[in-house]
Design a protein around this motif. Structure first.
Motif, PDB file in Angstrom:
ATOM      1  N   LEU A   1       0.114   2.201  -4.710  1.00 36.38           N
ATOM      2  CA  LEU A   1       0.367   3.242  -5.310  1.00 36.38           C
ATOM      3  C   LEU A   1       1.680   4.032  -4.821  1.00 36.38           C
ATOM      4  O   LEU A   1       2.157   4.477  -5.933  1.00 36.38           O
ATOM      5  CB  LEU A   1      -0.767   4.165  -5.004  1.00 36.38           C
ATOM      6  CG  LEU A   1      -2.167   3.741  -5.788  1.00 36.38           C
ATOM      7  CD1 LEU A   1      -3.300   4.671  -5.188  1.00 36.38           C
ATOM      8  CD2 LEU A   1      -1.897   3.648  -7.447  1.00 36.38           C
ATOM      9  N   LYS A   2       2.098   3.929  -3.964  1.00 31.60           N
ATOM     10  CA  LYS A   2       3.348   4.862  -3.610  1.00 31.60           C
ATOM     11  C   LYS A   2       4.665   4.141  -4.173  1.00 31.60           C
ATOM     12  O   LYS A   2       5.503   5.074  -4.592  1.00 31.60           O
ATOM     13  CB  LYS A   2       3.423   4.628  -2.014  1.00 31.60           C
ATOM     14  CG  LYS A   2       4.538   5.584  -1.621  1.00 31.60           C
ATOM     15  CD  LYS A   2       4.690   5.587  -0.127  1.00 31.60           C
ATOM     16  CE  LYS A   2       5.985   6.662   0.319  1.00 31.60           C
ATOM     17  NZ  LYS A   2       6.180   6.523   1.716  1.00 31.60           N
ATOM     18  N   HIS A   3       4.847   3.026  -4.253  1.00 32.47           N
ATOM     19  CA  HIS A   3       6.223   2.577  -4.649  1.00 32.47           C
ATOM     20  C   HIS A   3       5.912   1.772  -6.226  1.00 32.47           C
ATOM     21  O   HIS A   3       6.991   1.400  -6.662  1.00 32.47           O
ATOM     22  CB  HIS A   3       6.610   1.599  -3.787  1.00 32.47           C
ATOM     23  CG  HIS A   3       6.939   2.143  -2.427  1.00 32.47           C
ATOM     24  ND1 HIS A   3       8.167   3.202  -2.253  1.00 32.47           N
ATOM     25  CD2 HIS A   3       6.382   2.058  -1.289  1.00 32.47           C
ATOM     26  CE1 HIS A   3       8.374   3.207  -0.884  1.00 32.47           C
ATOM     27  NE2 HIS A   3       7.295   2.862  -0.419  1.00 32.47           N
ATOM     28  N   ASN A   4       4.679   2.008  -6.649  1.00 28.66           N
ATOM     29  CA  ASN A   4       4.529   1.183  -7.980  1.00 28.66           C
ATOM     30  C   ASN A   4       3.777   1.920  -8.896  1.00 28.66           C
ATOM     31  O   ASN A   4       2.712   1.585  -9.551  1.00 28.66           O
ATOM     32  CB  ASN A   4       3.813  -0.165  -7.637  1.00 28.66           C
ATOM     33  CG  ASN A   4       4.591  -1.073  -6.748  1.00 28.66           C
ATOM     34  OD1 ASN A   4       5.562  -1.579  -6.955  1.00 28.66           O
ATOM     35  ND2 ASN A   4       4.038  -1.064  -5.518  1.00 28.66           N
ATOM     36  N   ARG A   5       4.384   3.319  -9.034  1.00 26.10           N
ATOM     37  CA  ARG A   5       3.429   4.284  -9.965  1.00 26.10           C
ATOM     38  C   ARG A   5       3.238   3.723 -11.406  1.00 26.10           C
ATOM     39  O   ARG A   5       3.944   2.980 -12.165  1.00 26.10           O
ATOM     40  CB  ARG A   5       4.324   5.543 -10.009  1.00 26.10           C
ATOM     41  CG  ARG A   5       4.390   6.317  -8.954  1.00 26.10           C
ATOM     42  CD  ARG A   5       3.337   7.120  -8.756  1.00 26.10           C
ATOM     43  NE  ARG A   5       3.319   7.920  -7.534  1.00 26.10           N
ATOM     44  CZ  ARG A   5       2.249   8.182  -6.795  1.00 26.10           C
ATOM     45  NH1 ARG A   5       0.960   7.704  -7.230  1.00 26.10           N
ATOM     46  NH2 ARG A   5       2.411   9.073  -5.613  1.00 26.10           N
ATOM     47  N   GLY A   6       2.122   3.802 -11.673  1.00 22.35           N
ATOM     48  CA  GLY A   6       1.621   3.473 -13.093  1.00 22.35           C
ATOM     49  C   GLY A   6       1.186   1.997 -13.210  1.00 22.35           C
ATOM     50  O   GLY A   6       0.828   1.435 -14.253  1.00 22.35           O
ATOM     51  N   ILE A   7       1.036   1.181 -11.893  1.00 23.48           N
ATOM     52  CA  ILE A   7       0.689  -0.165 -12.014  1.00 23.48           C
ATOM     53  C   ILE A   7      -0.729  -0.276 -12.387  1.00 23.48           C
ATOM     54  O   ILE A   7      -1.678   0.788 -12.103  1.00 23.48           O
ATOM     55  CB  ILE A   7       0.717  -0.786 -10.663  1.00 23.48           C
ATOM     56  CG1 ILE A   7       0.832  -2.543 -10.710  1.00 23.48           C
ATOM     57  CG2 ILE A   7       0.040  -0.279  -9.675  1.00 23.48           C
ATOM     58  CD1 ILE A   7       1.348  -3.037  -9.640  1.00 23.48           C
ATOM     59  N   LYS A   8      -1.043  -1.041 -13.159  1.00 24.17           N
ATOM     60  CA  LYS A   8      -2.428  -1.092 -13.675  1.00 24.17           C
ATOM     61  C   LYS A   8      -3.450  -1.864 -12.728  1.00 24.17           C
ATOM     62  O   LYS A   8      -2.972  -2.884 -11.896  1.00 24.17           O
ATOM     63  CB  LYS A   8      -2.432  -1.948 -14.855  1.00 24.17           C
ATOM     64  CG  LYS A   8      -1.938  -1.323 -15.943  1.00 24.17           C
ATOM     65  CD  LYS A   8      -2.020  -2.047 -17.331  1.00 24.17           C
ATOM     66  CE  LYS A   8      -1.545  -1.297 -18.482  1.00 24.17           C
ATOM     67  NZ  LYS A   8      -1.374  -2.043 -19.796  1.00 24.17           N
ATOM     68  N   ARG A   9      -4.544  -1.324 -12.464  1.00 23.35           N
ATOM     69  CA  ARG A   9      -5.625  -1.844 -11.521  1.00 23.35           C
ATOM     70  C   ARG A   9      -5.694  -3.237 -11.808  1.00 23.35           C
ATOM     71  O   ARG A   9      -5.991  -4.180 -10.663  1.00 23.35           O
ATOM     72  CB  ARG A   9      -6.909  -1.165 -11.758  1.00 23.35           C
ATOM     73  CG  ARG A   9      -7.787  -1.548 -10.600  1.00 23.35           C
ATOM     74  CD  ARG A   9      -7.404  -0.795  -9.253  1.00 23.35           C
ATOM     75  NE  ARG A   9      -8.358  -1.127  -8.484  1.00 23.35           N
ATOM     76  CZ  ARG A   9      -9.390  -0.222  -7.917  1.00 23.35           C
ATOM     77  NH1 ARG A   9      -9.390   0.971  -8.484  1.00 23.35           N
ATOM     78  NH2 ARG A   9     -10.405  -0.408  -6.915  1.00 23.35           N
ATOM     79  N   SER A  10      -5.648  -3.940 -13.052  1.00 23.64           N
ATOM     80  CA  SER A  10      -5.829  -5.164 -13.275  1.00 23.64           C
ATOM     81  C   SER A  10      -4.846  -5.825 -12.886  1.00 23.64           C
ATOM     82  O   SER A  10      -5.062  -7.244 -12.360  1.00 23.64           O
ATOM     83  CB  SER A  10      -6.073  -5.228 -14.892  1.00 23.64           C
ATOM     84  OG  SER A  10      -5.045  -4.827 -15.670  1.00 23.64           O
ATOM     85  N   LEU A  11      -3.472  -5.652 -12.850  1.00 22.94           N
ATOM     86  CA  LEU A  11      -2.523  -6.330 -12.281  1.00 22.94           C
ATOM     87  C   LEU A  11      -2.656  -6.468 -10.757  1.00 22.94           C
ATOM     88  O   LEU A  11      -2.533  -7.331 -10.175  1.00 22.94           O
ATOM     89  CB  LEU A  11      -0.976  -5.748 -12.740  1.00 22.94           C
ATOM     90  CG  LEU A  11       0.155  -6.467 -11.931  1.00 22.94           C
ATOM     91  CD1 LEU A  11       0.148  -7.885 -12.434  1.00 22.94           C
ATOM     92  CD2 LEU A  11       1.264  -5.722 -12.442  1.00 22.94           C
ATOM     93  N   VAL A  12      -3.161  -5.290 -10.224  1.00 20.12           N
ATOM     94  CA  VAL A  12      -2.981  -5.474  -8.581  1.00 20.12           C
ATOM     95  C   VAL A  12      -4.387  -6.417  -8.491  1.00 20.12           C
ATOM     96  O   VAL A  12      -4.118  -7.268  -7.421  1.00 20.12           O
ATOM     97  CB  VAL A  12      -3.511  -3.984  -8.102  1.00 20.12           C
ATOM     98  CG1 VAL A  12      -3.954  -4.091  -6.767  1.00 20.12           C
ATOM     99  CG2 VAL A  12      -2.142  -3.218  -8.042  1.00 20.12           C
TER     100      VAL A  12
END
Length: 117
Positions: free
Chosen positions: A53-64
């Motif tokens: 979350l800190k460095h990848n704002r907006g990253i989708k949970r599915s990608l994580v």
């Protein structure tokens, strides 16, 4: 500087790190570090997502979830610490900053005292 991990997936680098804000975000979603071995199906995905979350704002949970699914050395072995244990330490380091005073700037130090009446 806090501990960081760089994960490379499909030629993209993702920096993983916790802040007090991101730690609070996963806690709001139910994360409790002490429950990681009791409820791994719930706690591990929250721990992993919070690190993004800190460095990848907006990253989708599915990608994580996809990145984690394809990650090597999740648990480690007798000789090396695994990814999950490293994330748990990073989270704990972040929480420790709430009570740690070693980084208090001498010029901005706030002092306190007890007054009994």
């Amino acid at each position: 500087m806090a501990t960081q991990i760089t994960v490379t997936y499909k030629k993209n680098d993702y920096i993983l790190e916790y802040s007090r804000t991101t730690a609070a975000q996963i806690e709001d979603q139910g994360f409790v570090l002490d429950q990681i071995s009791e409820k791994p199906v719930k706690m591990i995905p929250l721990l992993v997502y919070g690190a993004f979350l800190k460095h990848n704002r907006g990253i989708k949970r599915s990608l994580v979830d996809e990145i984690y699914e394809n990650l090597i050395d999740k648990a480690g072995d007798e000789e090396t610490q695994g990814f999950i244990a490293t994330l748990a330490e990073m989270y704990a380091e972040t929480v420790q900053t709430l009570t740690d005073t070693k980084n208090v700037d001498e010029g901005n130090r706030a002092v306190w005292k007890v007054t009994k009446g």
